[in-house]
Design a protein around this motif. Structure first.
Motif, short mmCIF file in Angstrom:
data_model
loop_
_atom_site.label_atom_id
_atom_site.label_comp_id
_atom_site.label_asym_id
_atom_site.label_seq_id
_atom_site.Cartn_x
_atom_site.Cartn_y
_atom_site.Cartn_z
N GLY A 128 0.81 -1.23 0.00
CA GLY A 128 0.00 0.00 0.00
C GLY A 128 0.84 1.27 0.00
N TRP A 129 2.00 1.23 0.66
CA TRP A 129 2.86 2.41 0.68
C TRP A 129 3.34 2.74 -0.73
CZ3 TRP A 129 7.70 4.22 -0.55
CH2 TRP A 129 8.06 5.44 0.01
N TRP A 130 3.76 1.73 -1.46
CA TRP A 130 4.25 1.95 -2.82
C TRP A 130 3.12 2.41 -3.73
CZ3 TRP A 130 9.14 2.69 -3.52
CH2 TRP A 130 10.05 2.13 -2.62
N ILE A 131 1.93 1.86 -3.53
CA ILE A 131 0.78 2.28 -4.33
C ILE A 131 0.48 3.75 -4.05
CG2 ILE A 131 -1.71 1.98 -4.66
CD1 ILE A 131 -1.20 -1.05 -4.01
N ASP A 132 0.55 4.15 -2.78
CA ASP A 132 0.28 5.54 -2.41
C ASP A 132 1.30 6.50 -3.00
OD1 ASP A 132 -1.91 4.71 -0.95
OD2 ASP A 132 -0.89 4.84 1.00
N GLN A 133 2.51 6.04 -3.26
CA GLN A 133 3.57 6.92 -3.78
C GLN A 133 3.65 6.93 -5.30
OE1 GLN A 133 4.47 8.60 -1.19
NE2 GLN A 133 3.51 7.02 0.05
N ARG A 134 2.77 6.22 -5.98
CA ARG A 134 2.87 6.05 -7.43
C ARG A 134 2.85 7.36 -8.21
NH1 ARG A 134 -2.25 4.88 -6.01
NH2 ARG A 134 -3.95 5.72 -7.28
N SER A 135 2.25 8.40 -7.65
CA SER A 135 2.18 9.69 -8.36
C SER A 135 3.16 10.72 -7.81
CB SER A 135 0.76 10.25 -8.26
OG SER A 135 -0.15 9.37 -8.88
N SER A 136 4.03 10.28 -6.92
CA SER A 136 4.98 11.22 -6.32
C SER A 136 6.03 11.67 -7.33
CB SER A 136 5.65 10.58 -5.10
OG SER A 136 6.40 9.46 -5.48
N GLU A 137 6.62 12.78 -7.04
CA GLU A 137 7.70 13.30 -7.88
C GLU A 137 8.97 12.52 -7.57
OE1 GLU A 137 7.64 15.66 -10.31
OE2 GLU A 137 5.47 15.62 -10.05
N PRO A 138 9.75 12.15 -8.57
CA PRO A 138 10.97 11.37 -8.33
C PRO A 138 11.92 12.04 -7.34
CG PRO A 138 10.46 11.39 -10.67
CD PRO A 138 9.51 12.35 -10.00
N GLY A 139 12.01 13.34 -7.38
CA GLY A 139 12.90 14.07 -6.49
C GLY A 139 12.48 14.01 -5.03
N ASP A 140 11.24 13.61 -4.76
CA ASP A 140 10.73 13.53 -3.39
C ASP A 140 11.00 12.18 -2.73
OD1 ASP A 140 9.76 16.10 -3.70
OD2 ASP A 140 7.71 15.45 -4.16
N LEU A 141 11.55 11.24 -3.47
CA LEU A 141 11.70 9.88 -2.95
C LEU A 141 12.49 9.83 -1.65
CD1 LEU A 141 11.19 6.85 -3.22
CD2 LEU A 141 13.28 6.71 -4.59
N THR A 142 13.60 10.52 -1.57
CA THR A 142 14.44 10.49 -0.37
C THR A 142 13.64 10.94 0.85
OG1 THR A 142 16.39 10.93 -1.70
CG2 THR A 142 16.60 11.29 0.65
N GLU A 143 12.92 12.04 0.70
CA GLU A 143 12.11 12.56 1.81
C GLU A 143 10.99 11.57 2.18
OE1 GLU A 143 9.47 16.53 2.90
OE2 GLU A 143 10.37 16.35 0.91
N LEU A 144 10.36 10.98 1.20
CA LEU A 144 9.30 10.01 1.45
C LEU A 144 9.84 8.78 2.18
CD1 LEU A 144 7.50 10.22 -2.02
CD2 LEU A 144 6.63 11.09 0.17
N LEU A 145 10.99 8.31 1.76
CA LEU A 145 11.61 7.15 2.42
C LEU A 145 11.99 7.49 3.85
CD1 LEU A 145 13.82 5.79 -0.50
CD2 LEU A 145 11.79 4.69 0.49
N GLU A 146 12.53 8.67 4.06
CA GLU A 146 12.89 9.09 5.42
C GLU A 146 11.66 9.13 6.31
OE1 GLU A 146 14.92 12.81 4.91
OE2 GLU A 146 16.78 11.83 4.28
N ALA A 147 10.57 9.66 5.79
CA ALA A 147 9.33 9.73 6.56
C ALA A 147 8.80 8.33 6.88
CB ALA A 147 8.28 10.53 5.80
N ALA A 148 8.89 7.43 5.93
CA ALA A 148 8.36 6.08 6.11
C ALA A 148 9.21 5.22 7.03
CB ALA A 148 8.21 5.40 4.76
N THR A 149 10.50 5.44 7.00
CA THR A 149 11.40 4.59 7.79
C THR A 149 11.74 5.19 9.15
OG1 THR A 149 13.37 5.57 6.77
CG2 THR A 149 12.45 3.57 5.74
N GLY A 150 11.34 6.42 9.37
CA GLY A 150 11.63 7.06 10.65
C GLY A 150 13.01 7.68 10.71
N ALA A 151 13.74 7.64 9.61
CA ALA A 151 15.07 8.25 9.58
C ALA A 151 14.92 9.76 9.74
CB ALA A 151 15.77 7.94 8.26
N ASP A 152 15.81 10.35 10.48
CA ASP A 152 15.83 11.79 10.73
C ASP A 152 14.60 12.27 11.50
OD1 ASP A 152 17.37 12.53 7.55
OD2 ASP A 152 18.28 11.98 9.45
#
Length: 157
Positions: free
Chosen positions: A125-149
């Motif tokens: 579901g997380w990947w489905i929710d990100q399907r329309s995200s901008e490629p440049g936002d991936l790092t920030e999205l991953l950080e938010a999802a994994t709790g990094a930073d």
């Protein structure tokens, strides 16, 4: 009136203005009858559905091969969501790689870190929710999802 398909049909044109009836009747005669039109439409919809199914099957196979090649873990969720999530993960990461590494300034070493973070997200579901995200936002999205930073939260609240 006789339609272009050869079928005959009766049509009440009394609701049309008198000066428009003849033109409308001529136009109708150049069209297929309603039954033939519906049959053709249904045939096109079936062709479209078959094409879409073949396209999805092809995308699914490519996404699964990509997942195996890049050691992506299996996704979790309902069967349909997992298949869709695999395709979305492939599309999101491929677009991000192109934008960040090939066209951007992200190094291969930095990309490997991004890829490692992506491997930790196994909810389809997380990947489905990100399907329309901008490629440049991936790092920030991953950080938010994994709790990094993220700041540590007070356990008392």
């Amino acid at each position: 009136m006789t339609h272009s398909c050869g079928h005959q049909a009766e049509r009440d044109l009394s609701d049309r203005a008198a000066d428009r009836r003849a033109g409308f009747a001529e136009w109708l005669s150049k069209q297929e009858c309603t039954d033939c039109w519906r049959a053709a439409k249904d045939g096109h919809e079936q062709e479209k559905a078959a094409w879409l199914e073949a396209k999805r099957t092809e995308e699914q196979a490519a996404s699964e091969a990509w997942s195996e090649q890049y050691r992506m873990p299996p996704l979790e969720g309902r069967e349909r969501a997992v298949a869709w999530g695999v395709r979305c993960r492939h599309q999101v990461l491929a677009a991000a790689y192109t934008a960040l590494v090939l066209e951007g300034e992200t190094s291969e070493a930095e990309w490997e870190e991004i890829e490692e973070a992506a491997r930790t997200i196994t909810r389809a579901g997380w990947w489905i929710d990100q399907r329309s995200s901008e490629p440049g936002d991936l790092t920030e999205l991953l950080e938010a999802a994994t709790g990094a930073d993220r700041p540590t939260e007070n356990p008392h609240f």
